[in-house]
Enzyme design. Structure first.
Site, short mmCIF file in Angstrom:
data_model
loop_
_atom_site.label_atom_id
_atom_site.label_comp_id
_atom_site.label_asym_id
_atom_site.label_seq_id
_atom_site.Cartn_x
_atom_site.Cartn_y
_atom_site.Cartn_z
NE ARG A 1 -4.20 -1.76 1.70
CZ ARG A 1 -4.98 -2.40 2.56
NH1 ARG A 1 -4.76 -2.31 3.85
NH2 ARG A 1 -6.00 -3.10 2.14
CE LYS B 1 -21.88 -15.31 5.23
NZ LYS B 1 -21.90 -14.14 6.09
N GLY C 1 -8.97 -8.01 -1.94
CA GLY C 1 -9.23 -9.08 -0.98
C GLY C 1 -8.60 -10.40 -1.35
N GLY D 1 -13.55 -4.16 -0.56
CA GLY D 1 -14.91 -3.65 -0.42
C GLY D 1 -15.21 -2.57 -1.45
P1 AMP Z 1 -15.45 -13.85 0.30
O1 AMP Z 1 -14.88 -13.04 1.43
O2 AMP Z 1 -16.91 -13.82 0.21
O3 AMP Z 1 -14.74 -13.57 -1.02
O4 AMP Z 1 -15.13 -15.34 0.68
C1 AMP Z 1 -13.85 -15.82 0.87
C2 AMP Z 1 -13.94 -17.02 1.74
O5 AMP Z 1 -14.79 -17.97 1.15
C3 AMP Z 1 -12.61 -17.69 1.95
O6 AMP Z 1 -12.23 -17.54 3.29
C4 AMP Z 1 -12.90 -19.14 1.63
O7 AMP Z 1 -12.38 -20.02 2.59
C5 AMP Z 1 -14.41 -19.21 1.64
N1 AMP Z 1 -14.89 -20.31 0.77
C6 AMP Z 1 -14.69 -20.46 -0.53
N2 AMP Z 1 -15.26 -21.59 -0.97
C7 AMP Z 1 -15.81 -22.19 0.10
C8 AMP Z 1 -16.55 -23.40 0.29
N3 AMP Z 1 -16.79 -24.23 -0.73
N4 AMP Z 1 -16.98 -23.69 1.53
C9 AMP Z 1 -16.73 -22.86 2.55
N5 AMP Z 1 -16.05 -21.70 2.44
C10 AMP Z 1 -15.61 -21.37 1.23
#
Ligand code: AMP
Length: 431
Positions: free
Chosen positions: A37, A234, A387, A410
């Site tokens: 950064r 999610k 991220g 974000g």
């Molecule tokens: P996000 O912050 O929404 O981009 O999600 C990232 C997180 O999603 C990471 O920490 C991953 O471990 C989790 N993740 C990705 N695929 C899976 C999965 N199939 N089951 C559970 N967690 C997951």
């Protein structure tokens, strides 16, 4: 699309320039573990210095919520907590809370950033406060080409509240506002947006300029085929992005944990895979809209599944319509890796946000790695949301093969959702 003035569009010589950077670097055992950064901010800082501005740098680091006004004062919430204790315990609790605040001041001081900037050749002085007498005296004494770094702006609770009086005080030290902190541009804080109410000239630095240009062009006028690849845990975190990209993309690829909410909505067995049961209708609606709009909507055809949510769990690969009870999907399977790579090959523009599996565990990192490789080899204009995906391309060594790795997780998501970012909206439009 944003069409904002940048530092190059204004005269900065002899002017006091308040430049909001994102120096929120990770620190461990008193050392910066990743200076990306700070490196990212150098181009704007050097431009301002070389062009004779009196540079006042400003940033936050961490979340020093129990330190108010860079002094040892307890927040109202903490005081209330202490007041609720039995009387004989209050004195000791107050002393402990003050001691913790003292630790936070030392830990979250920007001194470590000042030292790093000096090591990078910037002759910077650190102010002991943000809008206090030390900062004001040092800002007033700046000569052309000199640099001052204000203390952690979040030492003031007013920063995150976008308090107008605080923003006005910050602005009073400068003639011009430059925002180059993309990572906090989606937040309406005093130093990221409020301050622009009190300075007529407010422009972006090089970092924000590049983010706007690359992501803005992809959303407005992409080189086609335009492919978005979305993963992560999610669906609910990505609804806005999927909604907006459904209007613009030719293909949307879904991987990661959120794929299982779509499978469930399709009536497929998902075992114990992560699933948002309250988002099934939404998932159905998104798939129906993709079909209506002729957007190619791709889900994994196979998965790497495990018995438990554990790095070394027993695992196997299985087609998406056959996940057995008691097993959970933790990564995309090999056939899906091939399918996704084929869909990325020949793309004109690719946007990627979110891992394809639990990529922080080596056993379930293969899908994310293969997508990073396929994007790097696609020849497409490639945009990596901040991220986890940004971290993945960096660790895997593909970062310099991508057209753009966003500096804000974000913020890039909100940008891709088509939302207005307060830290950018407040800047002057180009004529
Ligand atoms: P996000 O912050 O929404 O981009 O999600 C990232 C997180 O999603 C990471 O920490 C991953 O471990 C989790 N993740 C990705 N695929 C899976 C999965 N199939 N089951 C559970 N967690 C997951």
């Amino acid at each position: 699309m944003y069409n904002k003035k940048s530092v190059e569009d204004i005269a900065v010589a002899g002017k006091r320039v308040l430049c909001r950077c994102d120096f929120n670097v990770p620190v461990k055992d008193g050392k910066i573990t990743d200076d990306k950064r700070i490196v990212g901010a150098m181009k704007t800082i050097k431009y301002l210095v070389d062009n004779g501005a009196k540079v006042i740098l400003c940033s936050h680091m961490g979340r020093p919520h129990n330190v108010l006004n860079a002094e040892l004062k307890l927040s109202k919430k903490e005081k209330k907590k202490i007041d609720e204790l039995p009387e004989n315990e209050r004195e000791a609790a107050t002393a402990a809370a003050l001691e913790k605040a003292k630790g936070d001041i030392t830990k979250l001081s920007l001194k470590i950033v000042a030292d790093d900037l000096k090591a990078k050749g910037i002759n910077v002085t650190l102010a002991n406060d943000v809008i206090g007498p030390d900062a004001k005296a040092k800002a007033a004494a700046l000569k052309d080409g000199e640099v001052l770094l204000l203390e952690n702006v979040r030492f003031h609770a007013e920063e995150e509240k976008n308090d107008p009086a605080f923003a006005k005080e910050l602005a009073s030290m400068a003639d011009i506002y430059v925002n180059d902190a993309f990572g906090t541009a989606h937040r309406a804080h005093a130093s990221t947006a409020g301050v622009a109410d009190y300075l007529d000239t407010a422009v972006c630095g090089y970092l924000i300029q590049k983010e706007i240009e690359v992501m803005g062009k992809a959303l407005e006028d992409p080189v086609r085929p335009f492919v978005a690849i979305l993963g992560g845990a999610k669906v609910s975190d990505k609804i806005g992005v999927i909604n907006n990209l459904l209007e613009k993309c030719d293909t949307i690829i879904i991987g990661g944990g959120m794929a299982y909410t779509f499978f469930k909505a399709m009536g497929l067995p998902i075992g114990t895979s992560i699933c948002e049961h309250d988002k099934l209708d939404l998932a159905k609606d998104l798939m129906a809209r993709a079909q209506e709009k002729g957007v190619n909507f791709l889900l994994p055809v196979d998965n790497k599944i495990g018995r438990e949510y554990k790095e070394d769990t027993v695992c196997m690969e299985i087609y998406s319509d056959s996940i057995p009870d008691g097993w959970m999907g933790l990564d995309i399977g090999e056939k899906t890796e091939e399918l996704f790579a084929k869909s990325l090959n020949g793309a004109g523009t690719v946007i990627w946000n979110g891992p394809m599996g639990v990529s922080e565990w080596e056993n379930f990192a293969s899908g994310t790695r293969s997508v990073a490789k396929a994007i790097a080899e696609s020849g497409a204009i490639s945009i990596i949301g901040g991220g986890d995906s940004a971290a993945a391309v960096e660790t895997l060594g593909y970062a310099d093969k991508m057209s753009h790795v966003s500096t804000g997780g974000g913020a890039s998501l909100e940008f891709l959702e088509g939302l207005e970012l307060p830290g950018i909206a407040c800047l002057n439009e180009k004529e």
